[in-house]
Design a protein around this motif. Structure first.
Motif, PDB file in Angstrom:
ATOM      1  N   LEU A   1     -33.765 -13.165 -15.515  1.00 53.04           N
ATOM      2  CA  LEU A   1     -33.428 -14.009 -14.327  1.00 53.04           C
ATOM      3  C   LEU A   1     -34.520 -14.980 -14.269  1.00 53.04           C
ATOM      4  CD1 LEU A   1     -32.055 -11.128 -11.888  1.00 53.04           C
ATOM      5  CD2 LEU A   1     -30.701 -13.334 -12.606  1.00 53.04           C
ATOM      6  N   ALA A   2     -35.787 -14.376 -14.210  1.00 53.47           N
ATOM      7  CA  ALA A   2     -36.897 -15.351 -14.137  1.00 53.47           C
ATOM      8  C   ALA A   2     -36.964 -16.527 -15.028  1.00 53.47           C
ATOM      9  CB  ALA A   2     -38.135 -14.712 -14.109  1.00 53.47           C
ATOM     10  N   LEU A   3     -36.550 -16.296 -16.126  1.00 53.23           N
ATOM     11  CA  LEU A   3     -36.689 -17.475 -17.148  1.00 53.23           C
ATOM     12  C   LEU A   3     -35.404 -18.510 -16.950  1.00 53.23           C
ATOM     13  CD1 LEU A   3     -37.742 -15.873 -20.602  1.00 53.23           C
ATOM     14  CD2 LEU A   3     -39.084 -17.351 -18.865  1.00 53.23           C
ATOM     15  N   VAL A   4     -34.335 -17.811 -16.577  1.00 50.90           N
ATOM     16  CA  VAL A   4     -33.250 -18.939 -16.308  1.00 50.90           C
ATOM     17  C   VAL A   4     -33.367 -19.528 -14.949  1.00 50.90           C
ATOM     18  CG1 VAL A   4     -30.746 -18.766 -15.871  1.00 50.90           C
ATOM     19  CG2 VAL A   4     -31.609 -17.541 -17.684  1.00 50.90           C
ATOM     20  N   ALA A   5     -33.913 -18.863 -13.981  1.00 54.30           N
ATOM     21  CA  ALA A   5     -34.159 -19.587 -12.640  1.00 54.30           C
ATOM     22  C   ALA A   5     -35.116 -20.550 -12.915  1.00 54.30           C
ATOM     23  CB  ALA A   5     -34.541 -18.429 -11.839  1.00 54.30           C
ATOM     24  N   GLN A   6     -36.282 -20.416 -13.799  1.00 56.69           N
ATOM     25  CA  GLN A   6     -37.146 -21.596 -13.983  1.00 56.69           C
ATOM     26  C   GLN A   6     -36.905 -22.510 -14.956  1.00 56.69           C
ATOM     27  OE1 GLN A   6     -40.225 -18.688 -15.187  1.00 56.69           O
ATOM     28  NE2 GLN A   6     -40.627 -18.296 -13.160  1.00 56.69           N
ATOM     29  N   GLY A   7     -35.525 -22.332 -15.484  1.00 57.84           N
ATOM     30  CA  GLY A   7     -34.955 -23.383 -16.539  1.00 57.84           C
ATOM     31  C   GLY A   7     -35.821 -23.309 -17.780  1.00 57.84           C
ATOM     32  N   ARG A   8     -36.210 -22.260 -18.154  1.00 58.00           N
ATOM     33  CA  ARG A   8     -36.921 -21.914 -19.212  1.00 58.00           C
ATOM     34  C   ARG A   8     -36.130 -21.106 -20.594  1.00 58.00           C
ATOM     35  NH1 ARG A   8     -42.641 -19.864 -19.055  1.00 58.00           N
ATOM     36  NH2 ARG A   8     -41.791 -18.402 -17.455  1.00 58.00           N
ATOM     37  N   ALA A   9     -34.918 -20.981 -20.145  1.00 55.46           N
ATOM     38  CA  ALA A   9     -33.986 -20.093 -20.907  1.00 55.46           C
ATOM     39  C   ALA A   9     -32.625 -20.067 -20.732  1.00 55.46           C
ATOM     40  CB  ALA A   9     -34.145 -18.267 -20.850  1.00 55.46           C
ATOM     41  N   GLY A  10     -31.751 -20.077 -21.715  1.00 50.54           N
ATOM     42  CA  GLY A  10     -30.357 -20.622 -21.574  1.00 50.54           C
ATOM     43  C   GLY A  10     -29.802 -19.379 -20.749  1.00 50.54           C
ATOM     44  N   GLU A  11     -28.503 -19.997 -19.975  1.00 42.43           N
ATOM     45  CA  GLU A  11     -27.873 -18.856 -19.103  1.00 42.43           C
ATOM     46  C   GLU A  11     -27.244 -17.867 -19.853  1.00 42.43           C
ATOM     47  OE1 GLU A  11     -25.116 -17.564 -16.037  1.00 42.43           O
ATOM     48  OE2 GLU A  11     -26.901 -18.865 -15.988  1.00 42.43           O
ATOM     49  N   ALA A  12     -26.977 -18.281 -21.329  1.00 42.49           N
ATOM     50  CA  ALA A  12     -26.476 -17.011 -22.116  1.00 42.49           C
ATOM     51  C   ALA A  12     -27.250 -15.739 -22.314  1.00 42.49           C
ATOM     52  CB  ALA A  12     -26.097 -17.474 -23.695  1.00 42.49           C
ATOM     53  N   LEU A  13     -28.713 -15.874 -22.050  1.00 44.76           N
ATOM     54  CA  LEU A  13     -29.731 -14.966 -22.066  1.00 44.76           C
ATOM     55  C   LEU A  13     -29.244 -13.843 -20.961  1.00 44.76           C
ATOM     56  CD1 LEU A  13     -32.394 -13.625 -22.837  1.00 44.76           C
ATOM     57  CD2 LEU A  13     -33.440 -14.946 -21.126  1.00 44.76           C
ATOM     58  N   LEU A  14     -28.668 -14.188 -19.922  1.00 44.37           N
ATOM     59  CA  LEU A  14     -28.247 -13.030 -19.005  1.00 44.37           C
ATOM     60  C   LEU A  14     -27.088 -12.444 -19.693  1.00 44.37           C
ATOM     61  CD1 LEU A  14     -28.158 -15.435 -15.741  1.00 44.37           C
ATOM     62  CD2 LEU A  14     -29.936 -13.823 -16.688  1.00 44.37           C
ATOM     63  N   ASP A  15     -26.270 -12.647 -20.523  1.00 42.83           N
ATOM     64  CA  ASP A  15     -25.296 -11.793 -21.151  1.00 42.83           C
ATOM     65  C   ASP A  15     -25.897 -10.487 -21.900  1.00 42.83           C
ATOM     66  OD1 ASP A  15     -23.118 -13.341 -20.033  1.00 42.83           O
ATOM     67  OD2 ASP A  15     -23.092 -14.757 -21.855  1.00 42.83           O
ATOM     68  N   SER A  16     -27.258 -10.791 -22.361  1.00 44.77           N
ATOM     69  CA  SER A  16     -27.912  -9.812 -23.140  1.00 44.77           C
ATOM     70  C   SER A  16     -28.210  -8.520 -22.122  1.00 44.77           C
ATOM     71  CB  SER A  16     -28.952 -10.224 -23.918  1.00 44.77           C
ATOM     72  OG  SER A  16     -29.971 -10.650 -22.906  1.00 44.77           O
ATOM     73  N   TYR A  17     -28.093  -8.752 -20.910  1.00 45.10           N
ATOM     74  CA  TYR A  17     -28.365  -7.637 -20.019  1.00 45.10           C
ATOM     75  C   TYR A  17     -27.164  -6.715 -20.549  1.00 45.10           C
ATOM     76  CZ  TYR A  17     -28.183  -4.600 -15.994  1.00 45.10           C
ATOM     77  OH  TYR A  17     -28.120  -3.568 -15.146  1.00 45.10           O
ATOM     78  N   ASP A  18     -25.999  -6.919 -20.151  1.00 48.06           N
ATOM     79  CA  ASP A  18     -24.808  -6.034 -20.450  1.00 48.06           C
ATOM     80  C   ASP A  18     -24.904  -5.526 -21.765  1.00 48.06           C
ATOM     81  OD1 ASP A  18     -22.086  -5.168 -19.632  1.00 48.06           O
ATOM     82  OD2 ASP A  18     -21.841  -5.932 -21.210  1.00 48.06           O
ATOM     83  N   ALA A  19     -25.011  -6.437 -22.773  1.00 52.78           N
ATOM     84  CA  ALA A  19     -24.869  -6.194 -24.084  1.00 52.78           C
ATOM     85  C   ALA A  19     -26.195  -4.871 -24.599  1.00 52.78           C
ATOM     86  CB  ALA A  19     -25.275  -7.353 -24.893  1.00 52.78           C
ATOM     87  N   GLU A  20     -27.406  -5.042 -23.817  1.00 52.12           N
ATOM     88  CA  GLU A  20     -28.173  -4.052 -24.134  1.00 52.12           C
ATOM     89  C   GLU A  20     -28.199  -2.678 -23.322  1.00 52.12           C
ATOM     90  OE1 GLU A  20     -31.283  -7.596 -25.744  1.00 52.12           O
ATOM     91  OE2 GLU A  20     -31.790  -6.663 -23.746  1.00 52.12           O
ATOM     92  N   ARG A  21     -28.360  -2.927 -21.937  1.00 55.56           N
ATOM     93  CA  ARG A  21     -28.375  -2.001 -21.031  1.00 55.56           C
ATOM     94  C   ARG A  21     -26.890  -1.120 -20.820  1.00 55.56           C
ATOM     95  NH1 ARG A  21     -32.430   0.310 -20.880  1.00 55.56           N
ATOM     96  NH2 ARG A  21     -31.814   1.565 -19.065  1.00 55.56           N
ATOM     97  N   ARG A  22     -25.733  -1.507 -20.983  1.00 50.05           N
ATOM     98  CA  ARG A  22     -24.724  -0.686 -21.144  1.00 50.05           C
ATOM     99  C   ARG A  22     -24.550   0.286 -22.077  1.00 50.05           C
ATOM    100  NH1 ARG A  22     -19.726   1.049 -22.435  1.00 50.05           N
ATOM    101  NH2 ARG A  22     -18.317   1.628 -20.671  1.00 50.05           N
ATOM    102  N   PRO A  23     -24.917  -0.051 -23.318  1.00 54.86           N
ATOM    103  CA  PRO A  23     -25.084   0.858 -24.502  1.00 54.86           C
ATOM    104  C   PRO A  23     -26.176   1.931 -24.112  1.00 54.86           C
ATOM    105  CG  PRO A  23     -24.682  -1.510 -25.532  1.00 54.86           C
ATOM    106  CD  PRO A  23     -25.107  -1.490 -23.993  1.00 54.86           C
ATOM    107  N   ALA A  24     -27.192   1.262 -23.692  1.00 57.20           N
ATOM    108  CA  ALA A  24     -28.166   2.534 -23.155  1.00 57.20           C
ATOM    109  C   ALA A  24     -27.559   3.645 -22.196  1.00 57.20           C
ATOM    110  CB  ALA A  24     -29.433   1.528 -22.594  1.00 57.20           C
ATOM    111  N   ALA A  25     -27.032   3.060 -21.210  1.00 56.14           N
ATOM    112  CA  ALA A  25     -26.284   3.928 -20.310  1.00 56.14           C
ATOM    113  C   ALA A  25     -25.195   4.851 -20.902  1.00 56.14           C
ATOM    114  CB  ALA A  25     -25.640   3.321 -19.221  1.00 56.14           C
ATOM    115  N   ALA A  26     -24.622   4.360 -22.011  1.00 54.08           N
ATOM    116  CA  ALA A  26     -23.581   5.117 -22.453  1.00 54.08           C
ATOM    117  C   ALA A  26     -24.164   6.164 -23.360  1.00 54.08           C
ATOM    118  CB  ALA A  26     -22.461   4.230 -23.400  1.00 54.08           C
ATOM    119  N   GLU A  27     -25.254   6.099 -23.870  1.00 53.28           N
ATOM    120  CA  GLU A  27     -25.947   7.050 -24.804  1.00 53.28           C
ATOM    121  C   GLU A  27     -26.681   7.856 -23.819  1.00 53.28           C
ATOM    122  OE1 GLU A  27     -28.217   8.912 -27.786  1.00 53.28           O
ATOM    123  OE2 GLU A  27     -26.446   7.624 -27.828  1.00 53.28           O
TER     124      GLU A  27
END
Length: 555
Positions: free
Chosen positions: A352-378
């Motif tokens: 969120l910080a990098l996207v809010a500061q314009g230093r990362a792409g919006e698509a980076l936020l999709d990786s939150y679900d891609a990483e943390r949902r499998p962690a929760a499932a495990e």
């Protein structure tokens, strides 16, 4: 919590004085009384461990946010311990946020545990044996203390607008933001969130309003917590009984927390009367059965609990994110619930910080679900298996458990099958667009600068928001070749040994093992959350730029 003394015909059981929790004042928000809907880049709902950690993470990065909570204090009114075990990865996060030392000073550090079947010790373990972190495997601390420390840190940082007695009544998601309607003691108002993060807990009203299916499963298992203070101290160890003879053959946990308070969890019959099992005379009789007549103690709190689990299909819905218990709930075995929520916050915060500061792409936020949902499932899978071991549902499961316990005291292979809770660890992340090979967390190793000064990985990641490039013995020519490229990226370069002109750490075998690299010239890219993003054997300017761009979803 009941009267200070409860009398029975046999014994009077005393209660310690209630905890006095802090309260913070309601301050009328500036939007009250205005028809204009003010837009805030980031709004967080819920000041529990996950919401407070995210707010603190953003504040440490200098990113403004609004945090809304319907209460004006911490913890759960009337409850003492609730969450208590904070795992190494969470403690490392708190080190970066600046509250670890306060947690360590107040809490109980432990790594050793014993597991019993009946009166026989089946096996023991020492989690410190596999740790190289500056933080211990676990610290036990009542949840309200953790929340208290996070609030104090937020107020100290002064970046987040923390609004007490602000209850969210309705949300309206849109393509460019989320409208949030809020009730306060001084009236209602509405704001717009560029991104809305729901950290409102297991009974999330936001999730309910949107009609999102969390796939809830309720356990019939029942427990009763007794928070107790003894006159004479017991060993600082986690003791677990699979089938305690003093609890009618059911499970018992015993943990020490802050203030000399022991939390003892007793498994109860599934059809028990929860009000009855929580009576002081009934809880006191259980303790007497366990400890004998001569042990002096006082109650701090008594309460029953059951548990449920749930898991959302997606943790991101456009501009709306779910973290912590609003996204996933698991049974309490192994301390995988609250720690997972804290780690959700650490995963989302830097993105969120990098996207809010314009230093990362919006698509980076999709990786939150891609990483943390499998962690929760495990975590859900692991804790569900523990629940089945502790409360077998069939004759076959009962038979298997008896066989495992009978063999475990003699054979190492059987000890691995005794499942009283697989303790929380940092989850690995699967391969994806931003982690081409997947990743595991790197422990917060204590290191030394070339001049002898102490350092840790978390201290290197603590200021600002950047990736960390750890370069093993680079040459001056190699560093000079990438200088312009590195300066244009959110990247801090640090050398491990060599004479390159970069800030240089002393070589450390444990660091090389953690990173999976030893060869001179090798380059390891760590994300802001201390997960390895890439390993380069030939760190050319183009290769370094490509690795950072991939990790941050550029292009």
């Amino acid at each position: 919590m009941g009267p200070s003394v409860v009398s029975t015909a046999v014994e009077a059981f005393h209660f310690a004085p209630e905890y006095q929790l802090p309260h913070w004042p309601f301050v009328p928000p500036p939007e009250l009384g205005s028809d204009a809907v003010v837009r805030h880049p980031i709004v967080i709902v819920g000041a529990g461990p996950a919401g407070l950690t995210l707010a603190c993470d953003l504040a440490k990065r200098g990113v403004p946010a609004v945090l809304l909570d319907e209460d004006d204090t911490v913890g759960v009114r009337g409850a003492s311990s609730r969450g208590i075990c904070y795992a190494q990865k969470s403690l490392e996060i708190f080190e970066r946020l600046g509250i670890y030392q306060r947690i360590a000073d107040k809490g109980i550090t432990w790594s050793f545990g014993r597991t019993f079947s009946g009166e026989t010790e089946v096996y023991n373990f020492n989690l410190q044996a596999s740790s190289v972190s500056a933080q211990p495997p676990f610290i036990n601390l009542q949840q309200f203390y953790l929340e208290w420390f996070l609030v104090d840190r937020l107020l100290e940082l002064g970046v987040v607008d923390l609004r007490w007695k602000n209850r969210v009544t309705r949300i309206e998601p849109g393509e460019q933001g989320v409208r949030v309607e809020i009730e306060t003691p001084a009236g209602a108002y509405a704001i717009e969130a560029g991104y809305l993060i729901d950290a409102s807990g297991a009974n999330s009203p936001i999730r309910a309003q949107l009609g999102l299916d969390a796939h809830v499963s309720r356990s019939t298992d029942r427990w009763c917590i007794s928070d107790v203070r003894f006159k004479k101290p017991l060993p600082v160890e986690r003791w677990t009984w699979v089938d305690a003879p003093f609890n009618e053959g059911r499970a018992v946990w015993q943990h020490l927390m802050a203030d000399g308070v022991w939390r003892i969890d007793y498994q109860m019959p599934e059809d028990c009367d929860t009000a009855y099992i929580s009576k002081p005379e009934v809880a006191g009789a259980r303790l007497r059965e366990q400890l004998g007549p001569g042990v002096e103690f006082e109650f701090v709190w008594i309460g029953p609990y059951g548990y449920r689990d749930h898991l959302l299909d997606r943790f991101r819905h456009g501009r709306l994110f779910f973290i912590g218990d609003s996204a996933h709930v698991v049974s309490p075995f192994g301390a995988r619930g609250g720690n997972s929520g804290i780690q959700d916050a650490a995963n989302l915060g830097w993105k969120l910080a990098l996207v809010a500061q314009g230093r990362a792409g919006e698509a980076l936020l999709d990786s939150y679900d891609a990483e943390r949902r499998p962690a929760a499932a495990e975590n859900l899978k692991v804790t569900s298996r523990t629940a089945r071991f502790l409360a077998p549902r069939s004759q076959a499961e009962h038979t298997m458990r008896r066989a495992v316990l009978a063999l475990a005291s003699r054979y190492p292979f059987a000890r691995a099958l005794v499942n009283t809770g697989r303790m929380s660890v940092a989850n690995d992340y699967p391969a994806g667009r931003n982690l081409l090979e997947g990743a595991r967390s790197v422990q917060n190793l204590p290191l030394r600068w070339r001049d002898g000064g102490p350092c840790t990985l978390m201290q290197l990641l603590a200021e600002g928001t950047h990736c960390l490039g750890l370069w093993f013995a680079p040459t001056r020519e190699q560093v000079q070749a990438v200088a312009d490229t590195a300066a244009s990226l959110p990247l801090q370069l640090v050398a491990i040994g060599g004479d390159s002109g970069l800030p240089t750490l002393e070589p450390d075998d444990a660091l090389g093992t953690q990173l999976g690299v030893h060869a001179p010239g090798s380059f390891c890219l760590l994300r802001p959350d201390a997960y390895r993003a890439a390993l380069l054997q030939d760190p050319t300017p183009a290769a370094i730029a490509a690795a950072v761009h991939t990790a941050l979803a550029h292009g």
